[in-house]
Design an enzyme around this catalytic site. Structure first.
Site, mmCIF file in Angstrom:
data_model
loop_
_atom_site.group_PDB
_atom_site.id
_atom_site.type_symbol
_atom_site.label_atom_id
_atom_site.label_comp_id
_atom_site.label_asym_id
_atom_site.label_seq_id
_atom_site.Cartn_x
_atom_site.Cartn_y
_atom_site.Cartn_z
ATOM 1 N N ALA A 180 -70.579 67.701 49.498
ATOM 2 C CA ALA A 180 -71.501 68.437 48.633
ATOM 3 C C ALA A 180 -72.746 67.611 48.324
ATOM 4 C CB ALA A 180 -70.806 68.840 47.337
ATOM 5 N N HIS A 181 -72.851 66.427 48.926
ATOM 6 C CA HIS A 181 -73.993 65.541 48.677
ATOM 7 C C HIS A 181 -74.617 65.172 50.015
ATOM 8 C CE1 HIS A 181 -71.499 64.002 44.980
ATOM 9 N NE2 HIS A 181 -71.983 65.229 44.792
ATOM 10 N N GLN A 182 -75.914 65.384 50.138
ATOM 11 C CA GLN A 182 -76.633 65.001 51.355
ATOM 12 C C GLN A 182 -77.793 64.092 50.967
ATOM 13 O OE1 GLN A 182 -76.787 68.775 50.734
ATOM 14 N NE2 GLN A 182 -74.583 68.573 51.053
#
Length: 762
Positions: free
Chosen positions: A688-690
């Site tokens: 969910a983190h880029q």
């Protein structure tokens, strides 16, 4: 200004239809028949043997002995509190994927709009091959095509693909089962009713909200031109902070966003429509090799609209790495700390008002019992309790102080303007000076005649728009900012590379008590004992996760349709946890050659996977000491640890000490888990983190932007979002993103006050 909904609160959010999508069929009729036969294997209709007598019935229903059927009903009754009657259970078991038109609509949308064309064509070839006798024999071991096989045989075939030595078949198993589970969990009215999980919180009441006035355009053959001082491409956490700071500094600011705005009265959305309206690529973006699923916001407010409120500041070892190893001294200055504190203050970040739900309490108490370090996680909820587990589909209470509630209204009050539905395609440069950015160009798509975003695209106005600006700020996120730069002709080799994803493994703990995991804050606690496993800041944090069925159970193991249906019904007794890695190794983002959308090339490395596995083991131990009756890692090939109720607590007359996690049976299971490993495709990874695809660097050859966010080799062009992180943040990136954007935008404001002249780099 604000608008008060007034009157009686509605019984729930305003229902929305699915957004518009392209016409046409993704597969031929014969391919679709085969595909749906596989979907009916993943989600089968299950009946008593006595009720299934013909060959046709065996194709449509999975028949189990009457005694086993009755035992299944009884088991489900015993496992569930407040369980429904036998008739409801029978209806639940009877339901199959192909019986739902909504299920089929969701699947077709995925393949028409969200799956890369190359992947869709590849699957079409597999489906056609399965329709031939020779092809079927090669892929299934049977000459009879799979859609003509009884469900029981199909089930053995699909599970055989999981265990195959052919990697392509492992991937087919994973993709098919994930698609089937996800679409069914989102479309089944029976499951939603019998599981007890509501579509919105019981105390739902949409609060007052800011009324945005979006610019509108009429149809025309020539581009419409808009002039401003600063154009900000993206309305998320980075863009929102930039908009506020630059507007309050007296500049004309225009924020443009490719997606659309929804009010708190629409939140939280249902799982049916929320993924398509609020997430990038309908929430179905996966890496090219299928090893990791990537979740990113795509709505007004970006990730700040659908995140979990966790507000953790950048840790010391990360700041030190960025300042010293990356030669970016700003990150160890008092000024950076001021940026962090300033953004937290604006959103009322605090852990003082957190009320832990069952899942987060298990993490805190389980950590204490095992000697691990854990703590509450501050929330950006304006100093309010915010006991809601549905916020990953939008916050109806408007307590979550994301960009839509805080930063963008501040910008509007200072004169900022907004455009929604505007897909920026490229940055424009001066004809005589190709390094001098002068604006952006893209396509605006209106809402429909009723103010919605559903229905055929042919019924909505489209217009080419050119925005001329003194400064261009890309805040389109780690997936889109590099795509826009590449589309604009920039040739820096670093653009799109250095992709960090914080890869995650999941664990489910099933408890005897009525957990109701959808209630309470999502991520309000964290265990940090494993965050620095290599002495260089790489490791895992252990956290609770969003507990809505399609966002969690989609990634659970599948071995048979009956077992999955039984597991799914335990949801109200289940807590979900993640081991989230600060990854050392990276991937890249590039544009799909057909659609132009972001594609992700990333495989969790052996180094990062090993940290996730240590986290999975620690989470399993937490569940064990907290009394879980079942522990289920989402790793294919790993059997769940099932515990008799009598094993949870020794009898009062027992003289033997409680062995806890040293219990031989549990230790043997942990050893089997480690032997199995989490290497994809067995290991299911999500993100969910880029971060990192336009990384900040001290030298041009090492990154995409300079220490103040300006794109190397250009003038007046900046990037301000999580893509500029020099490496993975190791914490939920919102606060780090906002603090860096605070720094970048304040420096842009100084340049504008100085007539455009840049100050020296720090």
């Amino acid at each position: 200004m604000t608008s008060d909904v007034g009157g009686l609160a509605p019984p729930g959010p305003i229902a929305l239809p699915l957004p518009g999508f392209l016409d046409g069929e993704p597969f031929t009729e014969s391919q679709w028949t085969t595909f749906m036969a596989i979907m009916d294997t993943v989600i089968p209709s299950i009946r008593r043997e006595g009720a299934t007598s013909t060959a046709d019935s065996e194709l449509e229903h999975l028949a189990i002995p009457d005694a086993d059927y009755d035992a299944t009903i009884e088991e489900m009754k015993q496992k569930l509190v407040d369980h429904p009657d036998s008739k409801s259970f029978e209806g639940y078991l009877e339901e199959r994927a192909s019986g739902s038109s909504l299920f089929q609509q969701l699947i077709k949308r995925i393949f028409k709009e969200q799956v890369p064309e190359q992947s869709r064509k590849g699957l079409a070839v597999v489906l056609s091959t399965l329709n031939t006798r020779l092809g079927s024999y090669m892929l299934t071991g049977y000459a009879t095509p799979i859609h003509e096989q009884p469900i029981r045989v199909r089930e053995s075939i699909v599970d055989g693909w999981r265990q195959s030595y052919i990697p392509a078949l492992n991937l087919v198993h994973k993709q098919m089962t994930v698609l089937g589970k996800s679409a069914w969990l989102r479309s089944s009215p029976i499951y939603q009713k019998i599981s007890g999980c509501p579509q919105f919180p019981g105390n739902h009441k949409p609060e007052a909200h800011f009324e945005y006035d979006f610019m509108q355009f009429v149809e025309g053959s020539e581009p419409e031109t808009v002039e401003t001082d600063v154009v900000i491409v993206g309305s998320g956490c980075g863009g929102g902070v930039c908009a506020k700071n630059l507007a309050e500094a007296g500049n004309r600011v225009l924020v443009v966003e490719k997606s659309y705005h929804f009010t708190p009265a629409h939140f939280p959305m249902s799982e049916q429509v929320g993924l398509n309206n609020l997430f990038e690529n309908g929430g179905t973006l996966t890496s090219d090799d299928g090893s990791i699923s990537v979740s990113a916001g795509s709505t007004w407010g970006g990730g700040g609209t659908i995140n979990w409120s966790a507000s953790l500041q950048t840790q010391n070892f990360v700041r030190k790495e960025w300042a010293q190893d990356k030669n970016l001294p700003f990150f160890e200055t008092a000024e950076y700390q001021s940026c962090l504190d300033r953004v937290c203050h604006r959103m009322g970040v605090s852990a003082d008002h957190v009320r832990q739900n069952h899942g987060n309490e298990v993490l805190l108490e389980g950590s204490r019992k095992l000697g691990y370090h854990s703590k509450p996680v501050p929330q950006n909820t304006g100093g309010k309790e915010h006991y809601c587990g549905h916020c990953s589909l939008g916050c109806g209470s408007a307590q979550k102080q994301g960009p839509v509630v805080s930063w963008l209204p501040d910008a509007a009050k200072a004169g900022a303007k907004f455009i929604e539905g505007f897909q920026v395609e490229r940055v424009l440069f001066h004809k005589s000076n190709r390094s001098h950015a002068i604006g952006v160009e893209g396509t605006w798509t209106s809402r429909n005649s009723k103010g919605g975003v559903d229905g055929p695209f042919s019924e909505r106005t489209k217009r080419k728009i050119i925005v001329k600006a003194k400064k261009v700020v890309l805040s389109s996120g780690t997936l889109w900012s590099p795509i826009i730069l590449m589309n604009s002709g920039l040739k820096n080799w670093q653009i799109g590379r250095n992709l960090y994803l914080h890869p995650v493994n999941m664990v489910a703990g099933v408890f005897k008590e009525d957990v109701r995991p959808w209630e309470g804050g999502i991520l309000t606690s964290v265990c940090t004992s494993f965050e620095n496993m290599d002495g260089k800041g790489h490791g895992v944090k252990l956290e609770a996760t969003a507990m809505l069925p399609s966002m969690f159970l989609t990634f659970s193991n599948w071995t048979s349709g009956l077992e999955f249906k039984k597991t799914a019904l335990k949801f109200r007794h289940m807590n979900g946890y993640i081991a989230i890695s600060r990854d050392k190794d990276t991937g890249r983002v590039y544009a799909d050659p057909v659609s132009g959308k972001p594609r992700v090339q990333y495989t969790p490395s052996a180094f990062d996977r090993s940290h996730c596995m240590e986290g999975v083991i620690a989470l399993a131990k937490m569940c064990y000491v907290s009394g879980a009756t079942e522990i289920r890692p989402f790793i294919q090939g790993v059997e769940p640890f099932i515990r008799d109720h009598d094993d949870i607590k020794p009898g009062s007359n027992s003289n033997d000490p409680d062995p806890g996690v040293t219990d031989p049976k549990f230790k043997a299971w942990l050893e089997a888990l480690q032997r199995n490993g989490n290497k994809p495709p067995a290991g299911t990874f999500t993100s969910a983190h880029q971060m990192g695809t336009c990384r900040m660097s001290a030298q041009e050859k090492e990154g995409v932007v300079d220490p103040k966010g300006k794109v190397w080799g250009t003038e007046n062009l900046y990037v301000s979002d999580a893509s500029v992180f020099p490496s993975a943040s190791g914490v939920n990136p919102m606060i780090t993103n906002m603090a860096i954007s605070d720094w970048i935008s304040r420096n842009i404001a100084k340049e504008l006050r100085n007539g455009g002249a840049a100050e020296s780099r720090l």
